[in-house]
Design a protein around this motif. Structure first.
Motif, mmCIF file in Angstrom:
data_model
loop_
_atom_site.group_PDB
_atom_site.id
_atom_site.type_symbol
_atom_site.label_atom_id
_atom_site.label_comp_id
_atom_site.label_asym_id
_atom_site.label_seq_id
_atom_site.Cartn_x
_atom_site.Cartn_y
_atom_site.Cartn_z
ATOM 1 N N ASP A 9 -5.083 -1.604 -14.670
ATOM 2 C CA ASP A 9 -6.182 -1.939 -13.772
ATOM 3 C C ASP A 9 -5.735 -1.871 -12.315
ATOM 4 N N LEU A 10 -4.580 -2.451 -12.047
ATOM 5 C CA LEU A 10 -4.042 -2.420 -10.678
ATOM 6 C C LEU A 10 -3.899 -0.988 -10.198
ATOM 7 N N ARG A 32 0.813 -1.213 0.000
ATOM 8 C CA ARG A 32 0.000 0.000 0.000
ATOM 9 C C ARG A 32 0.843 1.258 0.000
ATOM 10 N N ALA A 66 -5.381 1.730 -11.311
ATOM 11 C CA ALA A 66 -6.664 2.413 -11.158
ATOM 12 C C ALA A 66 -7.277 2.059 -9.803
ATOM 13 N N ARG A 67 -7.220 0.792 -9.463
ATOM 14 C CA ARG A 67 -7.797 0.354 -8.195
ATOM 15 C C ARG A 67 -6.999 0.857 -7.015
#
Lengths: 355, 355
Positions: B140-141, B123, B143-144
């Motif tokens: 995608d990773l 994180r 964006a999330r």
DNA sequence: TCTGATCTTGGTATCGATAACAATATGTGC
DNA sequence: GCACATATTGTTATCGATACCAAGATCAGA
């Protein structure tokens, strides 16, 4: 997949809810633990994929999962030495979950201590430090952290736990042997004034002691400040030549300086390696393509990294503390170190001795 | 302090017990939060020091404290380009709590994706990626993950969020201008066959397009495999000369190759830069000390790192997404690029044009 | 001396996973 | 078909900090 994404990041609980299995089962599958039926494992993976679940190592670590981080502290990245060590580490960790986390000490034990405290706050599985010279607090931090420690680069003296490197004294002495064998006299050192670079000090000490034992005179040394570079070696060598015209050998603290020194000698019309020789240190193959290869001591940086990584893997697998791996410094005569004494008569007519 | 050390690591609760204040107060002091009386703050610090307390970022992060980690993924460390970027980042983060965590993609989008997932598991507060070319899953990773992203090195095209770099097309075109201005013709490319090195591709595309527009012929290109090195540049250039004896300019994918090519040209007795010119890319000042300075395009790696760091700091302080900083590629003619066309007559008598 | 504001300090829930143990399903041999 | 071993799944407590809110202490002004 389109925005808006869920504001909250997907957790294991979400996956659990989605696939209708307990969090525990989800956790087991996602960690690759055995003991879950193939059907359910697939369901879990499917849900995780669907929801875009990304593991949370922070939570996992707090709950007791091993932290696959290795704190690595090196002095700087300003030449290829430590990047190569890092690549060796990366290769050594390949196939394991281990990952280096880098810190820079800038050659300062105080900074090292600060950076170490910072990195230990993440409870890494192991620590890699450069050199053997650390502050008292650093020793204390490491003792309390209770993790494997590998000290790299230097093997003169006794380490905290494991150790991979070579004896800087031996490296210096090795080069001294080559100088003695070649019959050079009147040696000058080209050194960094980098404070607290113990490795340089040990190396030069080993070098000078060996020369002294053989009765070869060392005239003195010239220092430069700041980062090494080829131009700096050039001016430094020019300075040395002016101060000691009788110099026959320049021992430089690294290959960049040595390369610059070589240019200076050529510019001065000196006959290398017949009348005057020189050598660097490190074995930067970067310079392998110069017209003449500078003599150097290869310290096998990549190999040091690899060995350090391997040692950590072993220690984490249960090996006893105190592993040591001493690499042999390899003198590479290149084209700037004659290989045997040249008698004055022959020398005068300029016979070239090639390696 | 002597062994045996406490088996369990010291926690905030231990400090709390030792100084007789609540964990909350201890936490506040140790985080430097205001609102604790000076007397108690001192008591807390005293206990912490005495017990050798080391913060546990893992627990803190889980509880909601910001994670001062920045995930940085670069392709490799095998030459000084990315170490310098890392040093720039380190300098940019100085004075903030931010710290880079390094990952290596080895020029593979798939590896990049894997490494990114690994790093996102911690994180981090932000992510730095190299180049603009990433897998769908990587997008995608990110964006999330919902964190600031800075893409570095390349500014052709549109990024995910922030962007620091230079246009590789423009860099190639810039060198092409210099080649055109100097009146070279019959250009040959010396390139890596590194798959998926989009930056090299863009650069050569920009270069060739500009040449084509000016009617300067490009004869072709020769490729090498694996890591760049000076010797490789040497053999590569020799190969090029044999294949195209009429070549007048060698555009090399980087400075190492160019340096090797220079040696090859000298060995072949070619007149540089009058009869044949060459240029590299990157501006490795490592080579600044060679007898001749190779023409190159300086990409200001250190500066890229610094700017990227600063951008992250701004974003974390609340700046809007989409920051861009485009650096200007700077052509350095060195000693291997003549600065103006030489008429055939003059050329024949070997007039030297110095920069 | 009293009241409300401000300054300090403490209690409790929570972050998201894993460990340890408990419970349930499945399978085996006789 | 039964008793027990094995395989699978679930429940609960916990890791060590911080957020949020509440309580006690302190102080100024009336």
């Amino acid at each position: 997949m389109k925005p808006p994404y869920p504001r909250r990041v997907v957790t294991q609980a979400d996956v659990s809810a989605d696939c209708g299995l307990s969090e525990m089962t989800v956790s087991r599958v996602l960690r690759g633990q055995a003991g879950v039926s193939a059907r359910n494992a697939e369901k879990v993976r499917e849900s995780a994929r669907k929801l875009g679940y990304v593991a949370n190592r922070i939570a996992g670590a707090l709950a007791g999962a091993p932290v696959p981080l290795v704190a690595v502290i090196v002095p700087s990245l300003s030449n290829m030495v430590f990047p190569e060590v890092l690549m060796g580490l990366a290769e050594g960790f390949e196939g394991t979950p281990l990952q280096s986390v880098l810190g820079l000490s800038n050659y300062s034990p105080v900074t090292e201590e600060r950076v170490l405290a910072e990195l230990l706050a993440w409870r890494p599985a192991a620590v890699v430090l450069t050199g053997l010279d650390h502050s008292a607090t650093t020793h204390d931090l490491l003792a309390r952290a209770n993790v494997p420690v590998v000290e790299i680069m230097d093997s003169d003296g006794t380490g905290i736990d494991c150790l991979v490197g070579l004896s800087q004294r031996a490296a210096g002495a090795g080069m001294a042997q080559a100088v003695i064998a070649a019959g050079y006299r009147n040696v000058v050192l080209l050194r960094s004034n980098q404070q607290a670079d113990r490795r340089q000090d040990s190396r030069f000490a080993g070098f000078c002691d060996a020369l002294q034992a053989a009765g070869v005179p060392v005239l003195g040394s010239v220092c430069y400040r700041g980062a090494s570079s080829v131009p700096k070696g050039r001016t430094l060598a020019a300075e040395a030549l002016e101060r000691w015209p009788e110099a026959e050998f320049l021992y430089c603290t690294n290959d960049m300086i040595a390369a610059g020194a070589l240019f200076a000698l050529e510019a001065a019309g000196r006959n290398v390696p017949e009348d005057i020789g020189l050598a660097g240190f490190s074995g930067l193959e970067l310079l392998a393509g110069l017209t003449r290869r500078v003599a150097t001591t290869d310290v096998q940086r990549f190999e040091i990294g690899r060995q350090a990584a391997q040692m950590i893997v072993e220690r984490l697998a249960g090996a006893e503390p105190g592993l040591r791996h001493e690499l042999r410094p390899v003198v590479d005569a290149g084209d700037t170190l004659r290989l045997q004494p040249v008698s004055p008569a022959i020398n005068r007519v300029g016979i070239t001795v090639t390696s």
